[in-house]
Design an enzyme around this catalytic site. Structure first.
Site, short mmCIF file in Angstrom:
data_model
loop_
_atom_site.label_atom_id
_atom_site.label_comp_id
_atom_site.label_asym_id
_atom_site.label_seq_id
_atom_site.Cartn_x
_atom_site.Cartn_y
_atom_site.Cartn_z
N CYS A 1 1.02 -0.83 -0.22
CA CYS A 1 0.56 0.07 0.28
C CYS A 1 1.11 1.35 0.40
CB CYS A 1 -0.65 -0.01 1.62
SG CYS A 1 0.09 -0.12 3.06
N TYR B 1 2.81 11.22 -12.53
CA TYR B 1 1.77 11.62 -12.95
C TYR B 1 1.68 12.59 -11.31
CZ TYR B 1 1.93 7.71 -9.29
OH TYR B 1 1.94 7.00 -8.04
N ASP C 1 -2.35 -2.06 -1.96
CA ASP C 1 -2.49 -1.23 -3.29
C ASP C 1 -2.93 0.74 -3.11
OD1 ASP C 1 -0.19 -0.51 -5.46
OD2 ASP C 1 -2.27 -0.49 -6.85
N ASN D 1 -3.05 5.69 -10.29
CA ASN D 1 -2.99 5.57 -12.08
C ASN D 1 -4.70 5.00 -12.20
OD1 ASN D 1 -0.97 6.82 -13.03
ND2 ASN D 1 0.25 5.42 -11.87
C1 0GY Z 1 1.93 0.43 -7.84
C2 0GY Z 1 0.89 0.13 -9.45
C3 0GY Z 1 1.27 1.31 -9.74
C4 0GY Z 1 1.80 2.87 -9.49
C5 0GY Z 1 3.67 2.55 -8.42
O1 0GY Z 1 5.23 3.91 -7.56
C6 0GY Z 1 3.85 4.16 -8.52
O2 0GY Z 1 3.62 5.34 -9.06
O3 0GY Z 1 3.45 1.73 -8.32
C7 0GY Z 1 0.96 1.18 -10.98
O4 0GY Z 1 0.71 2.87 -12.06
O5 0GY Z 1 0.45 0.31 -11.49
O6 0GY Z 1 1.46 -0.47 -7.35
O7 0GY Z 1 0.66 0.77 -7.19
#
Ligand code: 0GY
Length: 304
Positions: free
Chosen positions: A32, A49, A257, A262
């Protein structure tokens, strides 16, 4: 500082349902994030982002609502290598959270020690091109060598199509290696096809490789709607995750998560995500390993 979130970005799900599946006591949400809040912990200039804020208090309220006991807070790319929000969440958890950091080669030994004292137990190497710019592999290998001495591990995030090219680097890592979201399989392809079987082989031939069987909402084409009482939401992900859980029961982890960076089409109800667990870990023994024994061994070994 005020930040405008990226257009199209969905907010995390307020008021998630209470899961029907009762988590075993001591369960760990092992993936998370916290985002900001941006006015206290500004987002990184190099981010791809801008999220909506998601504070540690909101994360821990979700933990209690869902029935988790602990969290592993993973540094998200929107904070770059500025680990302050993640560290603040770990320190503010009363020992109930560990962290995964993003660090650069320039980090000092004293800074690594300070992260360890705050609860950090690993670093994340991200190879998802839409999220990060390329970091040279020699820099990452140097970091891996340094953090190995602290007893930390490496978390890797990549897309399934990139595994062949990354194989030699991953298999040379000197630590336990934890893969985010099963290496993002394309679940519209067959489970016994070459792409997913390469991932299975990666785990089979390398006993230091673990996998998070998380993020069905990112991988699913079928989506969240269960067909009937028997079939899970995100049902097309079930065979993939279940195969990994049953083949490598001592090397799997699970996480929400939250707050789901995103996502633009569908934001999951975290209660529904918890109800996905018994479809992929179908016995009490597998559930105990996935949710308690394995994450405790990796993140709180001193309590095991
Ligand atoms: C996740 C997945 C994503 C993003 C990140 O660190 C992050 O920005 O991990 C994703 O966009 O697939 O595990 O949180």
């Amino acid at each position: 500082m005020t930040f405008e979130k990226t257009p199209g970005w969905l907010d995390w799900y307020a008021g998630p349902s209470k899961p029907r599946f009762q988590l075993p006591p001591g369960s760990v949400d092992a993936h998370c994030h916290v985002f900001g809040p941006g006015d206290a912990f500004p987002y990184a200039p190099e981010r791809k982002y801008t999220p909506c804020d998601a504070s540690k208090a909101q994360l821990y309220a979700l933990r209690d609502h869902l029935g988790f006991a602990r969290n592993v807070v993973v540094q998200a790319t929107c904070h770059g290598a500025d680990n302050r929000a993640m560290v603040d969440a770990c320190v503010g958890s009363g020992g109930k959270a560990r962290g995964i950091a993003t660090v650069k080669r320039s980090i000092s030994d004293a800074e690594l020690q300070a992260l360890h004292a705050a609860g950090v137990r690993g670093v994340r190497f991200n190879f998802v091109k839409r999220l990060v710019d390329f970091t040279p592999k020699d820099e990452l290998m140097e970091i891996a060598g340094r953090i190995a001495k602290l007893g930390w591990h490496v978390v890797i995030y990549f897309e399934a199509v990139d595994l062949p090219e990354l194989w030699d680097f991953f298999t040379a890592l000197p630590t336990t290696v934890v893969v985010d979201h099963m290496g993002r399989p394309d679940v519209s392809k067959p489970i016994d096809g070459p792409e997913f079987q390469l991932f299975v082989r990666f785990m089979r031939e390398h006993s230091n490789v673990w996998s998070k069987v998380s993020c069905p909402e990112r991988l699913s084409v079928a989506g969240p709607n269960a067909l009937n009482g028997e079939q899970a939401a995100y049902r097309d992900v079930v065979p993939f995750a279940r195969h990994i859980v049953e083949t490598f029961p001592d090397r799997v982890l699970w996480g929400t998560d939250w707050p789901h960076p995103n996502l633009k089409n569908h934001m999951p109800d975290d209660g529904l995500l918890v109800d996905f667990i018994p479809h992929i870990a179908t016995t009490a023994e597998l559930q105990q390993k996935l949710l308690v024994t394995n994450p405790m061994r990796l993140y709180w070994p001193e309590e095991v």
